[in-house]
Design a protein around this motif. Structure first.
Motif, PDB file in Angstrom:
ATOM      1  N   ALA A 192       0.828  -1.214   0.000  1.00  0.00           N
ATOM      2  CA  ALA A 192       0.000   0.000   0.000  1.00  0.00           C
ATOM      3  C   ALA A 192       0.858   1.258   0.000  1.00  0.00           C
ATOM      4  N   LEU A 193       2.050   1.168   0.553  1.00  0.00           N
ATOM      5  CA  LEU A 193       2.937   2.341   0.607  1.00  0.00           C
ATOM      6  C   LEU A 193       3.490   2.683  -0.776  1.00  0.00           C
ATOM      7  N   ALA A 194       3.490   1.699  -1.656  1.00  0.00           N
ATOM      8  CA  ALA A 194       3.900   1.901  -3.053  1.00  0.00           C
ATOM      9  C   ALA A 194       5.221   2.680  -3.158  1.00  0.00           C
ATOM     10  N   GLY A 195       6.204   2.231  -2.389  1.00  0.00           N
ATOM     11  CA  GLY A 195       7.530   2.839  -2.498  1.00  0.00           C
ATOM     12  C   GLY A 195       7.804   3.940  -1.490  1.00  0.00           C
ATOM     13  N   ALA A 196       6.755   4.483  -0.861  1.00  0.00           N
ATOM     14  CA  ALA A 196       6.980   5.507   0.179  1.00  0.00           C
ATOM     15  C   ALA A 196       7.606   4.824   1.398  1.00  0.00           C
ATOM     16  N   ARG A 197       8.413   5.601   2.162  1.00  0.00           N
ATOM     17  CA  ARG A 197       9.094   5.005   3.319  1.00  0.00           C
ATOM     18  C   ARG A 197       8.847   5.832   4.572  1.00  0.00           C
ATOM     19  N   VAL A 217      -5.078  13.157   5.871  1.00  0.00           N
ATOM     20  CA  VAL A 217      -4.008  12.434   5.173  1.00  0.00           C
ATOM     21  C   VAL A 217      -4.149  12.653   3.674  1.00  0.00           C
ATOM     22  N   GLN A 218      -3.031  13.079   3.056  1.00  0.00           N
ATOM     23  CA  GLN A 218      -3.040  13.329   1.608  1.00  0.00           C
ATOM     24  C   GLN A 218      -2.731  12.032   0.865  1.00  0.00           C
ATOM     25  N   ASN A 219      -3.327  11.879  -0.287  1.00  0.00           N
ATOM     26  CA  ASN A 219      -3.179  10.678  -1.121  1.00  0.00           C
ATOM     27  C   ASN A 219      -3.324   9.389  -0.303  1.00  0.00           C
ATOM     28  N   PRO A 220      -4.442   9.279   0.422  1.00  0.00           N
ATOM     29  CA  PRO A 220      -4.570   8.128   1.328  1.00  0.00           C
ATOM     30  C   PRO A 220      -4.823   6.804   0.606  1.00  0.00           C
ATOM     31  N   VAL A 221      -4.174   5.785   1.091  1.00  0.00           N
ATOM     32  CA  VAL A 221      -4.524   4.413   0.699  1.00  0.00           C
ATOM     33  C   VAL A 221      -4.931   3.732   2.001  1.00  0.00           C
ATOM     34  N   LEU A 277      -6.064   1.413   8.771  1.00  0.00           N
ATOM     35  CA  LEU A 277      -4.668   1.842   8.633  1.00  0.00           C
ATOM     36  C   LEU A 277      -4.586   2.657   7.353  1.00  0.00           C
ATOM     37  N   ILE A 278      -4.074   3.870   7.476  1.00  0.00           N
ATOM     38  CA  ILE A 278      -4.046   4.763   6.319  1.00  0.00           C
ATOM     39  C   ILE A 278      -2.599   5.101   5.976  1.00  0.00           C
ATOM     40  N   CYS A 279      -2.221   4.801   4.743  1.00  0.00           N
ATOM     41  CA  CYS A 279      -0.902   5.183   4.241  1.00  0.00           C
ATOM     42  C   CYS A 279      -1.085   6.445   3.426  1.00  0.00           C
ATOM     43  N   GLY A 280      -0.189   7.405   3.590  1.00  0.00           N
ATOM     44  CA  GLY A 280      -0.297   8.645   2.823  1.00  0.00           C
ATOM     45  C   GLY A 280       0.688   9.639   3.377  1.00  0.00           C
ATOM     46  N   SER A 281       0.368  10.931   3.286  1.00  0.00           N
ATOM     47  CA  SER A 281       1.280  11.899   3.886  1.00  0.00           C
ATOM     48  C   SER A 281       0.528  12.989   4.623  1.00  0.00           C
ATOM     49  N   LEU A 282       1.209  13.558   5.606  1.00  0.00           N
ATOM     50  CA  LEU A 282       0.692  14.697   6.370  1.00  0.00           C
ATOM     51  C   LEU A 282       1.703  15.808   6.200  1.00  0.00           C
ATOM     52  N   ASN A 283       1.218  16.973   5.763  1.00  0.00           N
ATOM     53  CA  ASN A 283       2.131  18.096   5.569  1.00  0.00           C
ATOM     54  C   ASN A 283       3.296  17.698   4.655  1.00  0.00           C
ATOM     55  N   GLY A 284       3.015  16.819   3.700  1.00  0.00           N
ATOM     56  CA  GLY A 284       4.027  16.399   2.724  1.00  0.00           C
ATOM     57  C   GLY A 284       4.966  15.305   3.211  1.00  0.00           C
ATOM     58  N   PRO A 324       5.624  11.447   4.482  1.00  0.00           N
ATOM     59  CA  PRO A 324       4.952  10.141   4.490  1.00  0.00           C
ATOM     60  C   PRO A 324       4.722   9.618   5.914  1.00  0.00           C
ATOM     61  N   VAL A 325       3.533   9.115   6.152  1.00  0.00           N
ATOM     62  CA  VAL A 325       3.174   8.592   7.482  1.00  0.00           C
ATOM     63  C   VAL A 325       2.257   7.376   7.328  1.00  0.00           C
ATOM     64  N   ILE A 326       2.136   6.641   8.418  1.00  0.00           N
ATOM     65  CA  ILE A 326       1.079   5.634   8.536  1.00  0.00           C
ATOM     66  C   ILE A 326       0.202   6.080   9.699  1.00  0.00           C
ATOM     67  N   VAL A 327      -1.086   6.189   9.462  1.00  0.00           N
ATOM     68  CA  VAL A 327      -2.011   6.553  10.535  1.00  0.00           C
ATOM     69  C   VAL A 327      -2.829   5.321  10.909  1.00  0.00           C
ATOM     70  N   LEU A 328      -2.822   4.998  12.191  1.00  0.00           N
ATOM     71  CA  LEU A 328      -3.604   3.863  12.688  1.00  0.00           C
ATOM     72  C   LEU A 328      -4.805   4.439  13.418  1.00  0.00           C
ATOM     73  N   ASN A 329      -5.955   4.327  12.781  1.00  0.00           N
ATOM     74  CA  ASN A 329      -7.158   4.930  13.348  1.00  0.00           C
ATOM     75  C   ASN A 329      -7.927   3.874  14.127  1.00  0.00           C
ATOM     76  N   GLY A 330      -7.632   3.816  15.413  1.00  0.00           N
ATOM     77  CA  GLY A 330      -8.306   2.853  16.278  1.00  0.00           C
ATOM     78  C   GLY A 330      -7.392   1.759  16.765  1.00  0.00           C
ATOM     79  N   ARG A 331      -7.631   1.326  17.962  1.00  0.00           N
ATOM     80  CA  ARG A 331      -6.917   0.186  18.528  1.00  0.00           C
ATOM     81  C   ARG A 331      -7.780  -0.454  19.605  1.00  0.00           C
ATOM     82  N   LYS A 332      -7.398  -1.672  19.966  1.00  0.00           N
ATOM     83  CA  LYS A 332      -8.158  -2.420  20.976  1.00  0.00           C
ATOM     84  C   LYS A 332      -7.624  -2.053  22.361  1.00  0.00           C
ATOM     85  N   HIS A 333      -8.516  -1.867  23.303  1.00  0.00           N
ATOM     86  CA  HIS A 333      -8.102  -1.529  24.665  1.00  0.00           C
ATOM     87  C   HIS A 333      -8.102  -2.771  25.545  1.00  0.00           C
TER      88      HIS A 333
END
Ligand code: HPA
Length: 277
Positions: free
Chosen positions: A21-26, A44-48, A70-77, A79-88
């Motif tokens: 999903a990152l398609a080459g982004a690191r 998140v910009q260009n989210p996958v 799980l969202i792959c994309g970028s914030l403020n240009g 690259p990041v992975i955003v994990l929206n939610g987790r188990k408590h």
């Protein structure tokens, strides 16, 4: 249960899906969004987006306010992975889904885990809707996610928790907050297991221990991340005063609503922070 069986396989399979999903982004940073802080996911910009249910071993979520994506994309240009939610740990004592999630993002190349949560304040100067940078924690959950056989492939049996909330990252976050005009308190996060809120007596007790905020998350995440060598930073969004410290009623919907009020400052901080962390 031996971690090197299914668990290691799930980590590998999920990491492979994330890498695709990152398609080459690191991305170097993964951000776990706490209760009511999911708004950042929309920035998140260009989210996958990958649904947790499509990532082997990831948590199945049940709590309102936690999306499970799980969202792959970028914030403020950046690259990041955003994990929206987790188990408590008030939902389960099974730490494997959380371990899979954190170890999989590491296997996909992440070096820093940025944690966020909704929390109650233990100090009058740390007010509702404000942010607190976590400097250290007290694990009062009666549970450590690393109990059980250790898999040396992920990390050592015994490991230090001194400076677990990375001092270098904290300094950077304080600088960034100042530049962005965001009030960022700092203090010690005390984790209770929940699901009940604390009693006023418990709140007074942990005030005496040096706690500055209370919540039901992030400590297991920090432990798992430090075990496998990830750097950790974290911010609490204050949604209420601890039980007995004000007249307000503590409810989950109240938590979500007030986290929403602090979300603007949180997003501003994270957008600036990703550039420098
Ligand atoms: N206690 C525990 N968890 C919380 C609180 C609290 O007061 N507020 C938000 N999450």
């Amino acid at each position: 249960m031996n971690e090197s069986g299914t668990h290691a396989e799930n980590v590998r399979l999920s990491a492979a899906k994330i890498t695709a999903a990152l398609a080459g982004a690191r991305p170097k940073i993964a951000i776990i969004l706490g209760s009511g802080l999911g708004g950042l996911a929309r920035q998140v910009q260009n989210p996958v987006t990958l649904a947790y249910r499509d990532l082997p071993g990831f948590p199945e979520l049940t709590v309102v306010g936690h999306a499970g994506q799980l969202i792959c994309g970028s914030l403020n240009g950046v690259p990041v992975i955003v994990l929206n939610g987790r188990k408590h740990f008030y939902e389960t004592s099974d730490a494997y889904p959380l371990k899979t999630m954190i170890r999989a993002v590491q296997a996909a190349g992440v070096e820093t885990l940025f944690l966020s949560n909704a929390a109650g304040s233990l100090r009058p100067h740390i007010k509702v809707s404000e942010l607190m940078l976590i400097t250290d924690h007290i694990n009062f959950m009666g549970l450590n996610p690393l109990v059980g056989p250790n898999d040396d492939a992920f990390g050592p049996r015994f490991f230090s928790m001194t400076d677990a909330w990375d001092p270098g990252l904290r300094t950077k976050l304080q600088t960034v907050a100042q530049q962005a005009g965001v009030t960022l308190h700092q203090g010690v996060y005390v984790a209770f297991r929940g699901p009940s809120f604390e009693t006023p007596a418990e709140i007074r007790a942990v005030q005496g221990w040096g706690g500055d905020a209370v919540g039901m998350s992030s400590v297991p995440d920090c432990l798992i991340a430090r075990h496998c060598g990830l750097k950790v930073a974290g911010v609490s969004c204050i949604t209420n005063m601890g039980a007995g410290l004000s007249d307000e009623k503590l409810t989950h919907s109240h938590t979500l609503e007030n986290a929403g009020k602090g979300a603007g400052a949180f997003e501003k901080l994270v957008l600036a922070a990703v550039k420098v962390l």
